[in-house]
Design a protein around this motif. Structure first.
Motif, PDB file in Angstrom:
ATOM      1  N   SER A 289       0.843  -1.189   0.000  1.00  0.00           N
ATOM      2  CA  SER A 289       0.000   0.000   0.000  1.00  0.00           C
ATOM      3  C   SER A 289       0.883   1.247   0.000  1.00  0.00           C
ATOM      4  N   ALA A 290       0.257   2.404  -0.178  1.00  0.00           N
ATOM      5  CA  ALA A 290       1.026   3.646  -0.232  1.00  0.00           C
ATOM      6  C   ALA A 290       0.151   4.815   0.211  1.00  0.00           C
ATOM      7  N   ILE A 291       0.826   5.883   0.623  1.00  0.00           N
ATOM      8  CA  ILE A 291       0.141   7.123   0.980  1.00  0.00           C
ATOM      9  C   ILE A 291       0.524   8.181  -0.056  1.00  0.00           C
ATOM     10  N   PHE A 292      -0.497   8.831  -0.646  1.00  0.00           N
ATOM     11  CA  PHE A 292      -0.297   9.845  -1.670  1.00  0.00           C
ATOM     12  C   PHE A 292      -0.675  11.219  -1.120  1.00  0.00           C
ATOM     13  N   GLN A 293      -0.120  12.236  -1.750  1.00  0.00           N
ATOM     14  CA  GLN A 293      -0.452  13.612  -1.379  1.00  0.00           C
ATOM     15  C   GLN A 293      -0.586  14.455  -2.634  1.00  0.00           C
ATOM     16  N   MET A 294      -1.503  15.423  -2.592  1.00  0.00           N
ATOM     17  CA  MET A 294      -1.669  16.366  -3.694  1.00  0.00           C
ATOM     18  C   MET A 294      -2.250  17.666  -3.156  1.00  0.00           C
ATOM     19  N   GLU A 295      -2.086  18.741  -3.904  1.00  0.00           N
ATOM     20  CA  GLU A 295      -2.578  20.066  -3.518  1.00  0.00           C
ATOM     21  C   GLU A 295      -3.702  20.449  -4.480  1.00  0.00           C
ATOM     22  N   VAL A 296      -4.944  20.348  -3.980  1.00  0.00           N
ATOM     23  CA  VAL A 296      -6.099  20.594  -4.841  1.00  0.00           C
ATOM     24  C   VAL A 296      -7.210  21.308  -4.075  1.00  0.00           C
ATOM     25  N   VAL A 297      -8.100  21.922  -4.851  1.00  0.00           N
ATOM     26  CA  VAL A 297      -9.311  22.516  -4.291  1.00  0.00           C
ATOM     27  C   VAL A 297     -10.275  21.396  -3.918  1.00  0.00           C
ATOM     28  N   LEU A 298     -10.963  21.556  -2.780  1.00  0.00           N
ATOM     29  CA  LEU A 298     -11.949  20.563  -2.360  1.00  0.00           C
ATOM     30  C   LEU A 298     -13.260  20.838  -3.096  1.00  0.00           C
ATOM     31  N   ASN A 299     -13.717  19.858  -3.861  1.00  0.00           N
ATOM     32  CA  ASN A 299     -14.977  20.034  -4.595  1.00  0.00           C
ATOM     33  C   ASN A 299     -15.630  18.679  -4.862  1.00  0.00           C
ATOM     34  N   TYR A 300     -16.747  18.734  -5.535  1.00  0.00           N
ATOM     35  CA  TYR A 300     -17.541  17.541  -5.805  1.00  0.00           C
ATOM     36  C   TYR A 300     -16.773  16.542  -6.667  1.00  0.00           C
ATOM     37  N   GLU A 301     -16.065  17.040  -7.687  1.00  0.00           N
ATOM     38  CA  GLU A 301     -15.351  16.144  -8.595  1.00  0.00           C
ATOM     39  C   GLU A 301     -14.231  15.389  -7.888  1.00  0.00           C
ATOM     40  N   LEU A 302     -13.546  16.042  -6.953  1.00  0.00           N
ATOM     41  CA  LEU A 302     -12.507  15.366  -6.174  1.00  0.00           C
ATOM     42  C   LEU A 302     -13.112  14.225  -5.374  1.00  0.00           C
ATOM     43  N   GLU A 303     -14.206  14.488  -4.659  1.00  0.00           N
ATOM     44  CA  GLU A 303     -14.854  13.438  -3.855  1.00  0.00           C
ATOM     45  C   GLU A 303     -15.331  12.294  -4.747  1.00  0.00           C
ATOM     46  N   LYS A 304     -15.869  12.633  -5.911  1.00  0.00           N
ATOM     47  CA  LYS A 304     -16.357  11.597  -6.824  1.00  0.00           C
ATOM     48  C   LYS A 304     -15.221  10.694  -7.299  1.00  0.00           C
ATOM     49  N   ASP A 305     -14.074  11.287  -7.610  1.00  0.00           N
ATOM     50  CA  ASP A 305     -12.923  10.490  -8.049  1.00  0.00           C
ATOM     51  C   ASP A 305     -12.448   9.563  -6.940  1.00  0.00           C
ATOM     52  N   LEU A 306     -12.350  10.079  -5.729  1.00  0.00           N
ATOM     53  CA  LEU A 306     -11.888   9.264  -4.605  1.00  0.00           C
ATOM     54  C   LEU A 306     -12.889   8.166  -4.271  1.00  0.00           C
ATOM     55  N   LEU A 307     -14.189   8.482  -4.332  1.00  0.00           N
ATOM     56  CA  LEU A 307     -15.213   7.476  -4.066  1.00  0.00           C
ATOM     57  C   LEU A 307     -15.185   6.359  -5.105  1.00  0.00           C
ATOM     58  N   GLY A 308     -14.703   6.685  -6.311  1.00  0.00           N
ATOM     59  CA  GLY A 308     -14.652   5.685  -7.364  1.00  0.00           C
ATOM     60  C   GLY A 308     -13.725   4.517  -7.052  1.00  0.00           C
ATOM     61  N   PHE A 309     -12.806   4.700  -6.123  1.00  0.00           N
ATOM     62  CA  PHE A 309     -11.892   3.615  -5.741  1.00  0.00           C
ATOM     63  C   PHE A 309     -12.490   2.719  -4.651  1.00  0.00           C
ATOM     64  N   GLY A 310     -13.680   3.093  -4.145  1.00  0.00           N
ATOM     65  CA  GLY A 310     -14.348   2.275  -3.141  1.00  0.00           C
ATOM     66  C   GLY A 310     -13.507   2.061  -1.906  1.00  0.00           C
ATOM     67  N   GLU A 311     -13.458   0.803  -1.487  1.00  0.00           N
ATOM     68  CA  GLU A 311     -12.701   0.460  -0.275  1.00  0.00           C
ATOM     69  C   GLU A 311     -11.192   0.505  -0.490  1.00  0.00           C
ATOM     70  N   GLY A 312     -10.755   0.757  -1.715  1.00  0.00           N
ATOM     71  CA  GLY A 312      -9.328   0.761  -2.015  1.00  0.00           C
ATOM     72  C   GLY A 312      -8.623   2.051  -1.654  1.00  0.00           C
ATOM     73  N   VAL A 313      -9.362   3.064  -1.194  1.00  0.00           N
ATOM     74  CA  VAL A 313      -8.773   4.349  -0.835  1.00  0.00           C
ATOM     75  C   VAL A 313      -9.392   4.855   0.460  1.00  0.00           C
ATOM     76  N   LYS A 314      -8.559   5.453   1.300  1.00  0.00           N
ATOM     77  CA  LYS A 314      -9.027   6.071   2.538  1.00  0.00           C
ATOM     78  C   LYS A 314      -8.383   7.447   2.663  1.00  0.00           C
ATOM     79  N   VAL A 315      -9.223   8.500   2.748  1.00  0.00           N
ATOM     80  CA  VAL A 315      -8.715   9.856   2.894  1.00  0.00           C
ATOM     81  C   VAL A 315      -8.216  10.052   4.319  1.00  0.00           C
ATOM     82  N   LEU A 316      -7.033  10.636   4.463  1.00  0.00           N
ATOM     83  CA  LEU A 316      -6.419  10.862   5.771  1.00  0.00           C
ATOM     84  C   LEU A 316      -6.530  12.318   6.207  1.00  0.00           C
ATOM     85  N   SER A 317      -6.481  13.242   5.259  1.00  0.00           N
ATOM     86  CA  SER A 317      -6.599  14.665   5.577  1.00  0.00           C
ATOM     87  C   SER A 317      -6.900  15.422   4.286  1.00  0.00           C
TER      88      SER A 317
END
Length: 337
Positions: A289-317
């Protein structure tokens, strides 16, 4: 090999002259003809040198542009084509040329539904006929994603023209969340495509803020005579999207440092197709597994992309994004209970 417009005009002029065998063409005649053509087409009145036309003839004789023109000198003074049927416009294309042209036509054909490309329709048709006549037609091997049932594409061209002319438009619009249609005056700034949907950014009269409108939610649009256009003094389209996933962003929205954990099965997908250009690996774990980081605006499209990975991704901050993701996943799980 890149060739400038003036050189192409000279090549075509020389070709036209040498095809006219009812006249004997000296080098001076060819210079005069090229000078006249450049003045007629480009407004260049300074003439051209003897060396320029000599170099043009040498270039046409060579295979650098694929012409291999059989230009010969006879009576030690006059120029002509050794083959009276030759013309640079009849130069055969190589097989590589035909493959490239064929693929280009197929790619451009997939944009034919866009009104902004309407002027290319006749050109594409003629090019396609030419390519098909010279080699057997085959199935395309480059396919672009498109949505033939997408609404609102007819507004691209008038919006594009309004932006160039700096003219406001009158719009009847109904967002997904609104119960009723809205009528307002809109000053369009720029157009953007995102995942087969088109959006226009601009200034809505009386709202005092930047708006982005989905073209498929526009019901009617027309001119707004007597209305003043609001100049774009608010955003630079070259940098506005640098910290953005998608299209949803207000002028004052700031980027957040987003960190998320990815399961081993998801890591290669996220690495080879980053969610954003600022994405990088913060930590690699022994289990893959790995921890990723990026600098982005928080919006609907970001949440939708992250939700698309289902249980394979967990937001930390950050915390607000963690809260939003947790709430939406609980609601999604409730749908299956």
């Amino acid at each position: 090999m890149p060739v400038n417009r003036n050189a192409l005009i000279r090549y075509k002029t020389i070709d036209n002259c040498l095809r006219r065998r009812n006249r004997r063409w000296t080098l001076e005649d060819l210079i005069d003809a090229c000078s006249d053509a450049l003045y007629e087409y480009e407004g260049i009145d300074k003439g051209i040198s003897k060396r320029t036309v000599q170099m043009d003839i040498q270039m046409m004789r060579s295979d650098k542009l694929g012409y291999n023109a059989p230009i010969e000198v006879y009576d030690n003074k006059y120029y002509r084509y050794a083959n009276p049927d030759y013309s640079i416009t009849n130069s055969p294309l190589t097989e590589d040329d035909m493959k490239l042209m064929g693929e280009t036509v197929e790619m451009l054909r997939q944009f034919e539904g866009f009104s902004a490309f309407s002027g290319m329709e006749d050109v594409l048709g003629r090019l396609e006929d030419h390519v098909t006549a010279m080699r057997h037609k085959r199935r395309p091997v480059i396919l672009l994603e498109k949505n033939e049932s997408l609404k609102g594409l007819k507004f691209i061209d008038p919006l594009y023209k309004a932006i160039l002319a700096k003219k406001p438009v009158k719009i009847i619009y109904k967002s997904f969340k609104a119960r009723d249609m809205q009528k307002f005056i809109f000053s369009p700034f720029f157009l953007k495509e995102f995942r087969n949907r088109w959006f226009v950014y601009g200034w809505k009269k009386g709202a005092g803020m930047l708006y982005n409108l989905a073209l498929d939610r526009i019901h009617e649009m027309g001119n707004a005579p007597g209305e003043e256009y609001q100049e774009n003094k608010f955003v630079d389209p070259d940098t506005f999207f640098d910290n953005l996933i998608g299209v949803t962003k207000n002028i004052n929205d700031k980027a957040h440092r987003v960190r998320f954990w990815a399961a081993p099965a998801q890591v290669p997908y996220i690495e080879t197709k980053p969610l954003h250009k600022s994405q990088f690996v913060v930590q690699r774990n022994e289990d893959g597994s790995a921890i990723f980081q990026m600098e982005v605006v928080l919006n609907y499209e970001l949440e939708k992309d992250l939700l698309g990975f289902g249980e394979g991704v967990k937001v930390l901050s950050p915390r607000i994004l963690v809260h939003n993701m947790s709430r939406r996943l609980r609601q999604a799980a409730d749908n299956y209970r």
